[in-house]
Design a protein around this motif. Sequence first.
Motif, short mmCIF file in Angstrom:
data_model
loop_
_atom_site.label_atom_id
_atom_site.label_comp_id
_atom_site.label_asym_id
_atom_site.label_seq_id
_atom_site.Cartn_x
_atom_site.Cartn_y
_atom_site.Cartn_z
N ASP A 1 0.84 -1.21 0.00
CA ASP A 1 0.00 0.00 0.00
C ASP A 1 0.87 1.25 0.00
OD1 ASP A 1 -2.23 -1.57 0.02
OD2 ASP A 1 -2.47 -1.51 2.21
N TRP A 2 1.92 1.20 0.76
CA TRP A 2 2.85 2.35 0.85
C TRP A 2 3.51 2.62 -0.51
CZ3 TRP A 2 8.53 2.08 1.68
CH2 TRP A 2 9.08 3.35 1.92
N LEU A 3 3.91 1.53 -1.18
CA LEU A 3 4.56 1.69 -2.48
C LEU A 3 3.58 2.18 -3.53
CD1 LEU A 3 6.82 -1.51 -2.57
CD2 LEU A 3 7.52 0.85 -2.12
N ARG A 4 2.33 1.67 -3.48
CA ARG A 4 1.34 2.15 -4.44
C ARG A 4 1.03 3.62 -4.22
NH1 ARG A 4 -0.69 -3.25 -4.03
NH2 ARG A 4 -1.92 -2.71 -2.18
N THR A 5 0.99 4.04 -2.97
CA THR A 5 0.77 5.46 -2.68
C THR A 5 1.91 6.30 -3.23
OG1 THR A 5 -0.41 4.89 -0.65
CG2 THR A 5 0.42 7.15 -0.84
N PHE A 6 3.14 5.82 -3.07
CA PHE A 6 4.32 6.53 -3.57
C PHE A 6 4.26 6.66 -5.09
CE2 PHE A 6 8.71 6.66 -5.09
CZ PHE A 6 9.23 7.70 -4.32
N GLN A 7 3.81 5.59 -5.76
CA GLN A 7 3.75 5.62 -7.22
C GLN A 7 2.72 6.62 -7.74
OE1 GLN A 7 6.76 4.08 -8.12
NE2 GLN A 7 5.49 3.77 -9.93
N ARG A 8 1.68 6.87 -6.97
CA ARG A 8 0.63 7.79 -7.43
C ARG A 8 1.08 9.25 -7.35
NH1 ARG A 8 -2.90 4.29 -4.47
NH2 ARG A 8 -2.93 5.81 -2.76
N TRP A 9 2.08 9.53 -6.56
CA TRP A 9 2.52 10.92 -6.38
C TRP A 9 3.24 11.43 -7.62
CZ3 TRP A 9 4.87 9.79 -0.92
CH2 TRP A 9 3.84 9.68 0.01
N GLY B 1 6.27 13.77 -9.54
CA GLY B 1 7.72 13.79 -9.36
C GLY B 1 8.17 14.65 -8.19
N PRO B 2 7.76 15.92 -8.10
CA PRO B 2 8.17 16.75 -6.95
C PRO B 2 7.72 16.17 -5.61
CG PRO B 2 7.31 18.12 -8.72
CD PRO B 2 7.04 16.70 -9.11
N GLU B 3 6.51 15.54 -5.60
CA GLU B 3 6.04 14.94 -4.35
C GLU B 3 6.92 13.76 -3.94
OE1 GLU B 3 1.27 15.97 -4.70
OE2 GLU B 3 2.07 14.12 -5.56
N LYS B 4 7.36 12.98 -4.93
CA LYS B 4 8.26 11.86 -4.62
C LYS B 4 9.58 12.36 -4.06
CE LYS B 4 6.44 8.59 -8.05
NZ LYS B 4 6.73 7.82 -9.27
N LEU B 5 10.10 13.44 -4.66
CA LEU B 5 11.36 14.00 -4.14
C LEU B 5 11.20 14.48 -2.71
CD1 LEU B 5 12.65 15.99 -7.26
CD2 LEU B 5 13.43 13.78 -6.42
N LEU B 6 10.10 15.12 -2.43
CA LEU B 6 9.85 15.59 -1.07
C LEU B 6 9.76 14.42 -0.10
CD1 LEU B 6 9.18 17.89 0.89
CD2 LEU B 6 6.77 17.65 0.25
N ALA B 7 9.07 13.34 -0.53
CA ALA B 7 8.94 12.16 0.33
C ALA B 7 10.31 11.52 0.57
CB ALA B 7 7.99 11.16 -0.32
N LEU B 8 11.13 11.44 -0.47
CA LEU B 8 12.47 10.87 -0.31
C LEU B 8 13.31 11.71 0.64
CD1 LEU B 8 13.32 9.81 -3.98
CD2 LEU B 8 12.86 8.31 -2.03
N ASP B 9 13.18 13.04 0.54
CA ASP B 9 13.93 13.93 1.43
C ASP B 9 13.55 13.68 2.88
OD1 ASP B 9 15.85 15.92 1.71
OD2 ASP B 9 14.31 17.45 1.99
N GLU B 10 12.27 13.55 3.12
CA GLU B 10 11.81 13.28 4.49
C GLU B 10 12.24 11.89 4.95
OE1 GLU B 10 10.35 15.31 6.56
OE2 GLU B 10 10.28 16.98 5.13
#
Length: 710
Positions: free
Chosen positions: A239-247, A249-258
């Motif tokens: 579920d976490w990975l599917r949520t990540f995939q829906r974001w 590009g900028p949202e993914k970068l922000l998530a990776l930073d956090e």
Amino acid sequence: MQPRVVLVEGHDLGVVLLALQRRLMTVQPALPSQAGQPPCAAALPCALSCRTLLPAAVGRGWLCRVEPAQVVAEEEDVSGPWELECAGKRSVESGLEANGSEGQEEQEPVSATACGEPEEEEETEEEEGSCCSEEGEDGSNVYFYYTIGERWIDYLQRTEDSGFLRHVRPKMKRKSENGLDGRALSPGKKLCKGSEYGRTLGPCMPSPTTTFGDLRNAKAGQARRRRIPSVAPPPELQDWLRTFQRWSGPEKLLALDELIDRCEPSQIKYMMQVIEPQFQRDFISLLPKELALYVLSFLEPRDLLRAAQTCRYWRVLAEDNLLWREKCREEGIEEPLNLRKRRLLSPGFMYSPWKFAFMRQHKIDMNWRSGELKAPKVLKGHDDHVITCLQFCGNRIVSGSDDNTLKVWSAVTGECVQTLVGHTGGVWSSQMRDSIVISGSTDRTLKVWNADTGECVHTLYGHTSTVRCMHLHGNRVVSGSRDATLRLWDIETGQCLHVLMGHVAAVRCVQYDGHKVVSGAYDYTVKVWDPESESCTHTLQGHTNRVYSLQFDGTHIVSGSLDTSIRVWDVESGNCLHTLMGHQSLTSGMELRDNILVSGNADSTVKIWDIKTGQCLQTLQGPSKHQSAVTCLQFSSKFVVTSSDDGTVKLWDLKTGEFVRNLVALESGGSGGVVWRIRASNTKLVCAVGSRNGTEETKLLVLDFDVDLK
């Protein structure tokens, strides 16, 4: 069944690789061609269909066909360059054609000359949508190659279970011998006559996004995706990975930073171990040879030797003869003649003679610095007299003494080859060139000797007192005497050419460069002479005591005096440029090379100066300094060698001024043992030693620092 070959060149190799991999694993029949589009373009992945078939500049990609016999599936058996087939007048709209019928065993490739004046070609029937032919659908061998620049990197082979095996091909392809060169077409150049390579493959078709995981799984030589052993995946992971995939590009970068901020160091280290190898690339092997050598030219020799141990291709580059020639020039190394014809061979490699010369010199330097000091050759022959002058050229040593003789020695065997007898007074000055020796004596004469035969060729009369100094240039020698005059002689005829008069006291030192004569005397002055007109062009005044030493490089005159100062003069204007202060007593010896002056003084110190700025760069002193007056010195690009009344010869680092070690230490040092003179070559050191009270025998010591050439 003929294999299928697809060749791609480009910057984003990973994207192309994965796009083709997915496409080949799920091959669909060729779609009907759209308007203005080749029939096979619709079947190609997006990453490929945007490319041109032949590059207009380096970095573009192409599709091409390779003869089946050229496909090799084993890394070690790859030896020759791959041959590309020039398509000539064939239409690219047919895609990649089959290489012939199934029953045909061998087919003649189209000649590479088709790009110039095409040979007669057989007509072949074009196949509709051949780049996605049935041969690819039914699981036949499909090969995928990709290149960077002009280098073949690797290829994938499709297996029966639809998997892929990757094979590395490190062989560099400089230029296709029988096909198209990747650099053949550049902007502004015309295509081959009848060629259709300039067309593009049409608009992009949608294709899935390539992920970093896809790149990892497809990269050659790497293990498949890592798994964390003995840890069950948490139920929320998918579920976490599917949520990540829906974001986005900028949202993914922000998530990776956090996410990174919340990771522990061990987890960050794991990420680095996973990510870094994917971006490592052997850029040296990917560059053209000329650029690779240019990059390597910035490395220090030590780093070049390490690079040579990286891989075979790096070793080939690191053995480049011109590269090592430049390294030798930077170090001032001239390749010995006996190495010009020397070529050391090992299986597969031709060693650079310049590298051999560099390595030999490095070993010699290490012998000077830290090698075992072997027992020196001891040359005895002047009894208990003082050795007043010393010359060393090639393998010949000439020593002059106040016993009225000179002796010629072999530096190799230590034998006394000749004893030059003829002077009626002590010999106090000498010069040497090849087999010619000139000596000056208290008997007021100069003699010209043949060192090979021991014969006195000429006796030069004219001075009315001791000949105290001389300097040889070519076939002419200038002598300075206590009679306050200088004389210019032709050593071939024995004729006195010019007499220079002007000093009012004994001439103590002289220098001659073939055009000007510079002399220093006990009248506190330095004079510059034009010997042809016998006129004094400059009288350099400033010293307040006797001038004992001189150096002259054609532009600058450096004079050392008993007044403790050293002065730097301009030879053209006669102006004093710098007064070098720091010594406390008589400057007994100096040597000048490339604006670097090394001076030895009776105050037991040695100083290194920059005569351009007048700055003292180093003072050779400290706990290991000489304990008495410095008698002689010599320096090279790396070392300074000094001798002293304390019976020692010391080695110093020229750049740092640090003491390296004692090369000679007489047991009688400090109680009468003296090192009067030293002369050094690249591989040998000659020391004239003795004493004034009988505590040390008069002799020559020869130390050898050479290396075995075998």
